[in-house]
Write an enzyme that holds these catalytic residues in place. Structure first.
Site, PDB file in Angstrom:
ATOM      1  CB  CYS A  76      -0.891  -0.023   1.234  1.00  0.00           C
ATOM      2  SG  CYS A  76      -1.903   1.442   1.390  1.00  0.00           S
ATOM      3  CB  CYS A 177      -8.333   1.715   1.459  1.00  0.00           C
ATOM      4  SG  CYS A 177      -8.354   0.745   2.972  1.00  0.00           S
ATOM      5  CD  GLN A 299     -16.771 -11.026  15.280  1.00  0.00           C
ATOM      6  OE1 GLN A 299     -15.677 -10.578  14.924  1.00  0.00           O
ATOM      7  NE2 GLN A 299     -16.986 -11.445  16.503  1.00  0.00           N
ATOM      8  CG  ASP A 398     -16.755 -13.140  21.474  1.00  0.00           C
ATOM      9  OD1 ASP A 398     -15.596 -12.733  21.671  1.00  0.00           O
ATOM     10  OD2 ASP A 398     -17.329 -13.023  20.366  1.00  0.00           O
ATOM     11  CB  CYS A 425     -10.472  -9.964  20.433  1.00  0.00           C
ATOM     12  SG  CYS A 425     -11.280  -8.952  21.672  1.00  0.00           S
TER      13      CYS A 425
HETATM   14  C1  LIG Z   1     -16.123  -9.214  21.328  1.00  0.00           C
HETATM   15  S1  LIG Z   1     -17.745  -8.574  21.264  1.00  0.00           S
HETATM   16  C2  LIG Z   1     -18.642 -10.040  21.063  1.00  0.00           C
HETATM   17  C3  LIG Z   1     -19.659  -9.941  19.995  1.00  0.00           C
HETATM   18  C4  LIG Z   1     -20.394 -11.184  19.578  1.00  0.00           C
HETATM   19  N1  LIG Z   1     -20.096 -12.370  20.328  1.00  0.00           N
HETATM   20  C5  LIG Z   1     -20.161 -11.406  18.076  1.00  0.00           C
HETATM   21  O1  LIG Z   1     -19.415 -12.319  17.734  1.00  0.00           O
HETATM   22  O2  LIG Z   1     -20.707 -10.668  17.281  1.00  0.00           O
HETATM   23  C6  LIG Z   1     -17.982  -8.207  22.969  1.00  0.00           C
HETATM   24  C7  LIG Z   1     -19.381  -7.739  23.345  1.00  0.00           C
HETATM   25  O3  LIG Z   1     -19.409  -7.529  24.747  1.00  0.00           O
HETATM   26  C8  LIG Z   1     -20.255  -6.430  25.059  1.00  0.00           C
HETATM   27  N2  LIG Z   1     -19.872  -5.949  26.403  1.00  0.00           N
HETATM   28  C9  LIG Z   1     -18.793  -5.226  26.738  1.00  0.00           C
HETATM   29  N3  LIG Z   1     -18.758  -5.011  28.056  1.00  0.00           N
HETATM   30  C10 LIG Z   1     -19.843  -5.636  28.584  1.00  0.00           C
HETATM   31  C11 LIG Z   1     -20.354  -5.779  29.912  1.00  0.00           C
HETATM   32  N4  LIG Z   1     -19.735  -5.238  30.937  1.00  0.00           N
HETATM   33  N5  LIG Z   1     -21.476  -6.491  30.082  1.00  0.00           N
HETATM   34  C12 LIG Z   1     -22.104  -7.063  29.024  1.00  0.00           C
HETATM   35  N6  LIG Z   1     -21.668  -6.958  27.742  1.00  0.00           N
HETATM   36  C13 LIG Z   1     -20.543  -6.248  27.527  1.00  0.00           C
HETATM   37  C14 LIG Z   1     -19.992  -5.467  23.916  1.00  0.00           C
HETATM   38  O4  LIG Z   1     -21.050  -4.561  23.765  1.00  0.00           O
HETATM   39  C15 LIG Z   1     -19.803  -6.415  22.726  1.00  0.00           C
HETATM   40  O5  LIG Z   1     -21.015  -6.608  22.042  1.00  0.00           O
END
Ligand SMILES: C[S@@+](CC[C@H](N)C(=O)[O-])C[C@H]1O[C@@H](n2cnc3c(N)ncnc32)[C@H](O)[C@@H]1O
Length: 467
Positions: A76, A177, A299, A398, A425
């Site tokens: 890039c 991009c 995602q 997750d 992650c």
């Molecule tokens: C890594 S993403 C997971 C998304 C989902 N599993 C997916 O694959 O699309 C983490 C998620 O945790 C939520 N989150 C972050 N802090 C949180 C909390 N204290 N209590 C509940 N959910 C929370 C975020 O809003 C987000 O949607």
């Protein structure tokens, strides 16, 4: 050897040894740890020390004496200034090697728990054009590169591109991009050209004047495209731009705009106006469909998210009679993906709008065995919740990069589900959480996954089974 440049120390002939956390390269100088950005393992460089702490130093490269034999030419033209794909100079197989090692290092050094053999990292089939959402910012005072400054010419400072890393008001104008497939570049370039030629006022990020401020381009694996333009105010020229996009790209499935006069570009709290087409695009995973609206999370690397969810599904190994909890469910993607294999899936998530999307996604797929609840995990998943709902046989979790709160882990230890599938992650916080779960669980499988080629980020899936 060290010399000084002004008051700053320059370390000479430093051989870069490897890659450490957060994608920075690491070297050791007289037993001191040095982190350097913008280099590759195997490079020999003079390094300007920019930060000195008790246990480590940070620096940036000044002069390269030797380039690593593993280096490749970045693809890039914006590499080095744009913060997007910082690992382009490292071949993909070596990127994967470092990511895999990062998972092992974290689990061993932070987790300090017995581990099975760690599966080879699953690479992404696409290493360019894998993102399904890009967000560009307009600026009437774009960032100039060294080459542009060197021309000595008076340049038009209006631009449309990405924030220079760490800066809210420096926008790098982007020509090409490699994150998103075409017509993404064509749309951005055409929007910029139209605004330049028709004097649509570009936003001034410092003074908050001007009009056209932000462009979001999303696509799905069904080749549906959504374009959202953010304007700072109602203006006679706004609809001219919208009409131009509609005419130039009739393939766009959903064309929308927002009037945003706030101090930032987020619009979750603003009304989104439909200009043309449908209000959402559709994403697909096997026979499950997901409705993606302008405010919905999905995602970013959809093809690899499918691989990730398949691993989570394999690890869960559902027979059909289990109750599953999907913690941090977001828009219920995992919950809806696995619903047909379980008796019931309960998804918990902080963001209420995401929970609404999760319910809608169940509805459009005719899924009737899911339940979703919104709230902070620490408060939601408590004794009261457990007395009012079926206990889970399997928990899929997750969490965000910060990992799970200690109280949530305490609750998981109390609930004692037979299996926990932990998708993360951030292997560092995952390792910390696994150390706590070790009180009742053993790690049986570990599968690192690369969702973001050309970056240091790595995802990891772990199967825990109750002792
Ligand atoms: C890594 S993403 C997971 C998304 C989902 N599993 C997916 O694959 O699309 C983490 C998620 O945790 C939520 N989150 C972050 N802090 C949180 C909390 N204290 N209590 C509940 N959910 C929370 C975020 O809003 C987000 O949607």
């Amino acid at each position: 050897m060290a010399k000084f440049r002004g008051k700053r120390k320059v370390l000479e002939q430093v051989r870069i040894e490897g890659i450490a956390a957060e994608g920075k390269c690491i070297a050791r100088v007289n037993d001191e740890v040095l982190f350097v950005e913008g280099v590759a393992p195997g490079d020999v460089v003079d390094v300007l020390v920019t930060r000195k702490k008790k246990n480590f130093m940070e620096g940036k490269p000044l002069t390269f004496h030797e380039y690593s034999k593993d280096r490749i030419e970045p693809f890039c033209q914006h590499f080095g200034v744009c913060g997007g794909c910082k690992w382009q100079h490292i071949p993909y197989d070596i990127q994967l090697k470092y990511k895999h090692q990062q998972v092992i290092d974290n689990l061993e050094r932070i987790g300090k728990i017995p581990l099975p053999e760690i599966s080879p990292i699953l690479g992404s089939s696409k290493i360019k054009y894998y993102r399904n959402k890009l967000e560009y910012t307009f600026s009437n005072w774009k960032w100039l590169t060294q080459d542009e400054i060197a021309t000595g010419e008076e340049l038009d400072r209006r631009g449309l591109g990405f924030h220079v890393p760490g800066s809210f008001d420096k926008i790098l104008d982007i020509e090409t991009c490699y994150h998103q497939p075409d017509p993404s570049n064509e749309i951005r370039l055409s929007v910029r050209k139209y605004c330049l030629e028709n004097d649509v006022p570009f936003f001034d990020l410092k003074r908050r004047t001007g009009n056209v401020r932000n462009l979001i381009i999303r696509n799905s694996s069904l080749d549906q495209w959504m374009v959202i333009v953010q304007f700072a105010m109602e203006h006679e020229k706004n609809m001219g731009l919208m009409e131009h996009i509609k005419t130039a790209f009739p393939h766009i499935h959903s064309l929308q705009y927002v009037i945003n006069d706030k101090g930032n570009e987020t619009f979750h709290d603003l009304e989104v106006m439909l200009y043309y087409g449908e209000a959402h695009i559709t994403e697909a995973m096997e026979d499950v469909r997901f409705r993606v609206g302008p405010k919905s999370f999905y995602q970013t690397n959809a093809a690899q998210a499918y691989e990730l969810y398949k691993i989570a599904r394999d690890y869960a190994d559902l027979k059909g009679d289990e109750v599953v909890y999907d913690l941090y469910t977001g828009t219920g993607t995992i919950a809806n993906f696995i619903a047909k294999d379980a008796k019931k899936v309960i998804g918990l998530e902080y963001v209420e709008a995401a929970i609404e999307d999760a319910k809608l996604n169940s509805e459009i797929n005719g899924v009737t065995n899911t339940e979703f609840y919104a709230g902070d995990m620490r408060e939601l998943l408590n004794d009261d919740f457990m007395s009012n709902h079926d206990r889970p046989d399997v928990i899929i979790t997750d969490p965000p990069r910060a990992g799970m709160h200690e109280d949530v882990i305490g609750m998981l230890l109390k609930i004692e589900a037979q299996k926990i599938v932990y998708v993360s992650c951030n292997p560092a916080t995952q390792a910390r959480d696994l150390a706590l779960l070790d009180a009742k669980y053993s790690v049986k499988k570990v599968q690192p996954v690369d969702m973001f080629p050309q970056t240091h980020h790595v995802e990891n899936v772990v199967l825990l089974v109750k002792n």
